[in-house]
Design a protein around this motif. Structure first.
Motif, PDB file in Angstrom:
ATOM      1  N   VAL B  62      30.656  39.537  44.181  1.00  0.00           N
ATOM      2  CA  VAL B  62      31.627  38.612  44.762  1.00  0.00           C
ATOM      3  C   VAL B  62      32.992  38.891  44.163  1.00  0.00           C
ATOM      4  O   VAL B  62      33.133  39.053  42.948  1.00  0.00           O
ATOM      5  N   SER B  63      34.007  38.946  45.019  1.00  0.00           N
ATOM      6  CA  SER B  63      35.365  39.073  44.510  1.00  0.00           C
ATOM      7  C   SER B  63      36.247  38.045  45.190  1.00  0.00           C
ATOM      8  O   SER B  63      36.064  37.735  46.367  1.00  0.00           O
ATOM      9  N   ILE B  64      37.187  37.524  44.438  1.00  0.00           N
ATOM     10  CA  ILE B  64      38.167  36.609  44.999  1.00  0.00           C
ATOM     11  C   ILE B  64      39.493  37.351  44.940  1.00  0.00           C
ATOM     12  O   ILE B  64      39.905  37.782  43.861  1.00  0.00           O
ATOM     13  N   ILE B 115      26.343  36.719  36.541  1.00  0.00           N
ATOM     14  CA  ILE B 115      26.884  37.524  35.440  1.00  0.00           C
ATOM     15  C   ILE B 115      28.352  37.855  35.728  1.00  0.00           C
ATOM     16  O   ILE B 115      28.696  38.409  36.777  1.00  0.00           O
ATOM     17  N   LEU B 116      29.217  37.481  34.792  1.00  0.00           N
ATOM     18  CA  LEU B 116      30.647  37.781  34.896  1.00  0.00           C
ATOM     19  C   LEU B 116      31.051  38.590  33.666  1.00  0.00           C
ATOM     20  O   LEU B 116      30.289  38.733  32.714  1.00  0.00           O
ATOM     21  N   GLY B 117      32.287  39.087  33.694  1.00  0.00           N
ATOM     22  CA  GLY B 117      32.834  39.718  32.508  1.00  0.00           C
ATOM     23  C   GLY B 117      33.289  38.639  31.535  1.00  0.00           C
ATOM     24  O   GLY B 117      33.505  37.498  31.925  1.00  0.00           O
ATOM     25  N   GLN B 119      36.123  38.686  29.997  1.00  0.00           N
ATOM     26  CA  GLN B 119      37.520  38.414  30.329  1.00  0.00           C
ATOM     27  C   GLN B 119      38.025  39.435  31.326  1.00  0.00           C
ATOM     28  O   GLN B 119      37.506  40.543  31.412  1.00  0.00           O
ATOM     29  N   ALA B 120      39.019  39.018  32.086  1.00  0.00           N
ATOM     30  CA  ALA B 120      39.687  39.939  32.991  1.00  0.00           C
ATOM     31  C   ALA B 120      40.817  40.562  32.183  1.00  0.00           C
ATOM     32  O   ALA B 120      41.550  39.850  31.498  1.00  0.00           O
ATOM     33  N   ILE B 121      40.966  41.898  32.255  1.00  0.00           N
ATOM     34  CA  ILE B 121      41.940  42.543  31.365  1.00  0.00           C
ATOM     35  C   ILE B 121      43.378  42.433  31.872  1.00  0.00           C
ATOM     36  O   ILE B 121      44.287  42.975  31.260  1.00  0.00           O
ATOM     37  N   ASP B 123      44.781  39.034  33.085  1.00  0.00           N
ATOM     38  CA  ASP B 123      45.245  37.761  32.521  1.00  0.00           C
ATOM     39  C   ASP B 123      44.672  37.481  31.126  1.00  0.00           C
ATOM     40  O   ASP B 123      45.148  36.582  30.446  1.00  0.00           O
ATOM     41  N   ASP B 124      43.666  38.262  30.705  1.00  0.00           N
ATOM     42  CA  ASP B 124      43.021  38.056  29.392  1.00  0.00           C
ATOM     43  C   ASP B 124      42.658  36.586  29.155  1.00  0.00           C
ATOM     44  O   ASP B 124      42.747  36.086  28.031  1.00  0.00           O
ATOM     45  N   ASN B 125      42.227  35.900  30.215  1.00  0.00           N
ATOM     46  CA  ASN B 125      41.978  34.457  30.118  1.00  0.00           C
ATOM     47  C   ASN B 125      40.710  34.086  29.363  1.00  0.00           C
ATOM     48  O   ASN B 125      40.699  33.149  28.584  1.00  0.00           O
ATOM     49  N   ASN B 126      39.633  34.812  29.656  1.00  0.00           N
ATOM     50  CA  ASN B 126      38.337  34.487  29.059  1.00  0.00           C
ATOM     51  C   ASN B 126      37.953  33.016  29.316  1.00  0.00           C
ATOM     52  O   ASN B 126      37.757  32.240  28.393  1.00  0.00           O
ATOM     53  N   GLN B 127      37.907  32.614  30.572  1.00  0.00           N
ATOM     54  CA  GLN B 127      37.566  31.229  30.893  1.00  0.00           C
ATOM     55  C   GLN B 127      36.641  31.066  32.089  1.00  0.00           C
ATOM     56  O   GLN B 127      35.913  30.070  32.168  1.00  0.00           O
ATOM     57  N   THR B 128      36.697  31.964  33.055  1.00  0.00           N
ATOM     58  CA  THR B 128      36.076  31.687  34.353  1.00  0.00           C
ATOM     59  C   THR B 128      34.575  31.365  34.238  1.00  0.00           C
ATOM     60  O   THR B 128      34.102  30.404  34.843  1.00  0.00           O
TER      61      THR B 128
END
Ligand SMILES: Cc1cc2nc3c(=O)[nH]c(=O)nc-3n(C[C@H](O)[C@H](O)[C@H](O)COP(=O)(O)OP(=O)(O)OC[C@H]3O[C@@H](n4cnc5c(N)ncnc54)[C@H](O)[C@@H]3O)c2cc1C
Ligand SMILES: Nc1ncnc2c1ncn2[C@@H]1O[C@H](COP(=O)(O)O)[C@@H](O)[C@H]1O
Lengths: 312, 249
Positions: B62-64, B115-117, B119-121, B123-128
């Motif tokens: 899935v991608s948004i 399964i997600l990562g 963090q996204a590299i 925004d480096d959020n580490n929240q989703t």
């Protein structure tokens, strides 16, 4: 007025050094009144440490056997139950805070500002993105509670000596049982802690084996330094994961950082940008680490590191 | 378990040295190489291995994002995912809205594992993942480097600041993966051809009732503070002298 609730990080008996840095950030918010909450099985010793931190007004303790270890799904609903009346909820940007705070934010129906590096207003903050290649100013709505994690490397711990009031509070929420703590495999080490050490010596892929990495350990011991590593060194199994410095490891700010046989990839450098003095030893004069080094030495590490060890 | 859902975000490739636009309105992404977020590739690899072991029957990516995210979804299909869902929006929506959008898909597909990562590299959020787990009312295991499935639950090793933490979670659960979980496979040419025939469903974000306007405003983008150019020394003696000068040894 801003009322800030900080989530204390601890191991059940001592307060983690990250909390005093989160206080340092929170007190930059205009007119901030700072409470710290300690969620634990028995909170007394941790609460006493938190109460000593400068600028803290109150320490709240929530004691529950379920809080023996930090499980985000268990802690988050308790924090949400305490949130009423606070304008901000802050935690450290450590693995503890990264795991917990977004869960709190989602339950409160708000976004989270990750890795706050500076306070620009009560609802305006700066944070790094793209592995520190850019800094963005983020503005959160003033009419809802603001949840954030604090990039601890951007702040100096506040001093002790305070004696804030400690109050025990009850939260009546149902706690999930779907997540169970099994064990913690922590490397035991007498060396200084990587995240708080004044000096850090790190080794990279160039060390080429776990045995050779002893050179880094010996030099670190001579300097009274903590030991770090690049991702390549960790992936190759020379050292355990908790030593990794960088975008996906630890972000640190020692007075002295010595990078040995590390090329200086952006993902590594982002973890050391706030160091006081960066020293690089690398045999390739073109290595990008020299672009950020205050003192550079182009040399074979297997020659100069033993020389340094002998001379110290 | 039936299904595993994997989040794939389209991001600027990790090798690109990102530059801030001179007017401070964002970062330069024109003509820049885009890829699957490296953590998400690892998430997908893990899902595929679980399926190949017979512990799941279908892997859905899935991608948004904008229509261009189809490229990353096609790569995911070529790696071995069975089908893809694009939640289409041209707005840059915030993490909570992304988690809500993923929740919609979770409710629809009823996966045993998401399964997600970690963090996204970009925004480096580490929240989703954490937000999704909270909204879904399910366990989370973040920064995972190892997962062992056992019917109704999973034993997960997490990379934490002081070492490795092992937790046990009931399924379904949300997992976010760290870099050391596995090494993603390479995509082979025939698989790219095969992937063209696999289903890729497009769902407009508006159709699932999510407000795209971000609650956090990003008002200014700046380059980071530069460090001053340093000095070079010739040997170990020179290095020690320079350190003594600064009072560091
Ligand atoms: C999403 C993502 C996240 C990442 N996160 C991190 C992170 O958190 N931390 C991190 O470190 N990396 C991270 N990386 C990896 C990073 O991109 C680099 O691959 C890694 O930092 C390289 O490690 P290194 O410098 O030890 O190895 P190399 O790049 O291989 O460098 C080795 C260096 O040693 C030098 N050398 C070799 N022999 C000698 C000798 N005898 N004496 C002196 N010098 C010598 C070489 O000239 C070279 O410069 C990440 C990558 C990705 C994609
Ligand atoms: N736009 C997106 N599309 C699909 N997955 C996403 C998206 N944004 C975030 N994710 C997932 O959430 C993880 C964490 O992202 P973040 O919280 O933004 O750091 C990523 O590694 C992805 O797996």
């Amino acid at each position: 007025m801003s009322k800030v609730l900080l989530i204390a990080e601890h191991d059940g008996s001592t307060l983690n050094a990250s909390t005093a840095k989160v206080v340092a950030c929170a007190r930059q918010i205009d007119g901030a009144e700072i409470d710290v909450v300690v969620l634990a099985e028995s909170a007394a010793s941790v609460a006493a440490e938190a109460a000593a931190l400068e600028s803290v007004k109150r320490v709240l303790t929530v004691e529950n056997a379920a809080n023996k270890t930090a499980i985000a799904a268990v802690l988050a609903p308790q924090i949400v139950a305490l949130a009423d009346g606070y304008s901000h909820i802050f935690g450290p940007s450590t693995t503890f805070g990264k795991d917990l705070m977004p869960r709190v934010a989602a339950l409160l129906g708000v976004n989270q500002i990750s890795d706050v590096m500076s306070v620009e207003g009560t609802h305006v903050f700066k944070r790094p993105i793209y592995a520190g290649n850019a800094v963005v100013t983020v503005e959160a709505p003033a009419d809802s509670i603001l949840v954030a994690t604090v990039r601890t490397a951007s702040y100096q711990a506040v001093d002790g000596g305070n004696s804030a009031v400690v109050e025990s509070v009850d939260v009546n929420v149902e706690l999930p049982t779907h997540t169970r703590f099994i064990e913690l495999q922590a490397g035991s080490s007498d060396r200084p802690d990587l995240q708080t050490a004044a000096k850090v010596v790190s080794g990279g892929r160039a060390l080429a084996s776990a045995e050779n990495f002893d050179l880094i350990l010996t030099l670190a011991d001579k300097l009274g330094a903590a030991v770090g590593a690049s991702r390549a060194a960790v992936d190759a199994g020379y050292v355990p994961n908790e030593m990794q410095v960088g975008q996906t490891g630890k972000i640190i700010a020692p007075d002295l950082y010595i990078a040995i046989g590390i090329s200086g990839a952006i993902q590594h450098v982002t973890g050391i940008k706030d160091a006081g003095t960066i020293v690089a030893i690398n045999k390739d004069e073109e290595a990008p680490i020299f672009e950020v080094a205050d003192i550079g030495l182009v040399a074979d590490l297997f020659k100069v590191v033993p020389e340094l060890i002998d001379a110290l | 378990m039936d299904k595993i859902l994997v989040g794939l975000k389209r991001v600027v490739d990790y090798n690109v040295r990102v530059r801030v636009k001179t007017d401070g309105s964002g970062v330069e992404t024109d003509g820049v190489k885009m890829s699957i977020n490296p953590f998400d590739e690892i998430a997908l690899e893990e899902a595929l291995r679980i399926k190949e072991r017979g512990a799941a029957t279908e892997v859905i990516v899935v991608s948004i994002g904008s229509a261009e995210s189809q490229q990353q979804l096609r790569t995911g299909l070529a790696m071995g995912a069975d089908r893809a869902i694009l939640i289409q929006t041209d707005d840059s929506i915030d993490a909570l809205s992304r988690a809500r959008a993923l929740l919609e898909i979770a409710n629809r597909e009823d996966p045993g594992l998401i399964i997600l990562g970690k963090q996204a590299i970009d925004d480096d959020n580490n929240q989703t993942g954490q937000m999704l787990a909270a909204l879904w009312g399910r366990p989370q295991a973040t920064s995972a480097s190892k997962v062992e499935l056992d019917g109704t639950h999973a034993r997960v090793t997490r990379e934490v600041d002081i070492g490795l933490e092992i937790i046990d979670v009931d399924l379904p659960a949300v997992l976010t993966v760290d870099l050391r979980m596995n090494e993603p496979r390479y995509v082979k040419l025939p698989d790219i051809m095969k992937a063209k025939k696999k289903p890729l469903e497009e769902v407009p974000l508006a159709d699932i009732g999510i407000d795209p306007s971000p609650s956090l405003k990003e008002t200014l983008f700046e380059p980071p503070a530069e460090r001053q150019k340093g000095v070079m020394v010739d040997d170990a003696q020179g290095l020690l002298a320079a350190l003594k000068d600064k009072g560091l040894v």
